[in-house]
Design a protein around this motif. Structure first.
Motif, PDB file in Angstrom:
ATOM      1  N   ASN A   1       0.826  -1.216   0.000  1.00 38.57           N
ATOM      2  CA  ASN A   1       0.000   0.000   0.000  1.00 38.57           C
ATOM      3  C   ASN A   1       0.855   1.258   0.000  1.00 38.57           C
TER       4      ASN A   1
ATOM      5  N   SER B   1      -4.976   9.243   5.313  1.00 42.75           N
ATOM      6  CA  SER B   1      -4.490   7.880   5.070  1.00 42.75           C
ATOM      7  C   SER B   1      -4.564   7.545   3.589  1.00 42.75           C
TER       8      SER B   1
ATOM      9  N   ASP C   1      -6.009   5.232   2.236  1.00 39.18           N
ATOM     10  CA  ASP C   1      -7.341   4.749   1.869  1.00 39.18           C
ATOM     11  C   ASP C   1      -8.192   5.829   1.196  1.00 39.18           C
TER      12      ASP C   1
END
Length: 267
Positions: A83, A163, A165
């Protein structure tokens, strides 16, 4: 989002891609540890890269016939990312970047990267010479200003999110399945004049070890990727293009793509 380190990866036989990625890094200006991995030389490509979600990865590669070069593709497919926020950059010789940026983005996503920004920059074409000028002396001052501006925008984007995300996928130009072949022609196209002093600079600069260190006239055409680093880096200007397939291509590109193209960003 807090980034603990900046990792730069580039493949840059004629230095143009390296100059661009350094400009982008100046713009990012993170007060963090910075690591540069230049995978141009064969030994450097023996290293495997591992990255985490707390690092920012910037990958810059040249465009070869509208694609990511085969040997670069092979190395990129060994990356182990988790990620990792990633910037995808391609550098092309003022013709077109075709599917290369989409391909680079796709490769890195499969390796665990999260693309947060993409760009296409212009560098002097590998086939450029005094006879066939193509984007001569680029990246120039304007290109580097664009690179630093792009870096600042990347930094702003990172600071604006909490983040990884929160990053949504972005669309970049290109076609899938990718068009064309990534393998270069196998062709004897380099002429070596009597000015050659056997200094070994060309053999040292070759990114694939195609030139004999003892006799620089001996070139392995099976290994050669037509990057022309040996021609451009020769201190005696002893290497030139022979008439034939590659020189004909240089003439075509020089004549057809004179109009200056500018960098494009996708954020």
């Amino acid at each position: 989002m807090k980034i603990k380190s900046l990792k730069l990866v580039c493949f840059s036989p004629t230095r143009t891609t390296n100059v661009i990625i350094q400009g982008i890094a100046r713009g990012i200006n993170q007060s963090t540890t910075m690591e540069i991995l230049d995978i141009t030389k064969p030994d450097a490509r023996k290293q495997q890269l591992q990255t985490s979600e707390n690092e920012l990865l910037v990958v810059a590669v040249p465009v070869y016939v509208g694609r990511v070069p085969t040997l670069v593709n092979e190395w990129l497919n060994t990356i182990e990312a988790h990620n990792t926020p990633t910037v995808c950059v391609v550098v092309y010789g003022n013709r077109d970047y075709d599917d290369a940026l989409l391909e680079l983005k796709g490769i890195l996503k499969k390796r665990g990267c999260i693309p947060i920004a993409c760009a296409a920059f212009i560098g002097e074409h590998s086939f450029s010479s005094s006879e066939t000028p193509i984007a001569v002396a680029r990246p120039d001052a304007s290109d580097l200003n664009h690179a630093e501006f792009f870096g600042r925008k990347i930094n702003e984007k990172i600071l604006s999110i909490s983040s990884i995300d929160q990053i949504s996928d972005m669309n970049v130009p290109g076609n899938y399945p990718y068009r064309g072949e990534t393998k270069t022609w196998i062709v004897d196209f380099i002429a070596v004049s009597d000015q050659c002093t056997q200094c070994g600079v060309c053999a040292e600069e070759c990114p694939v070890g195609a030139i004999d260190f003892e006799n620089s006239s001996v070139i392995d055409t099976e290994k050669c990727i037509l990057c022309c680093a040996c021609i451009k880096r020769c201190p005696q200007n002893a290497k030139t293009m022979k008439p034939g397939l590659v020189k004909d291509a240089a003439i075509r590109v020089s004549e057809k793509f004179k109009e200056r193209k500018e960098p494009v960003f996708f954020l």
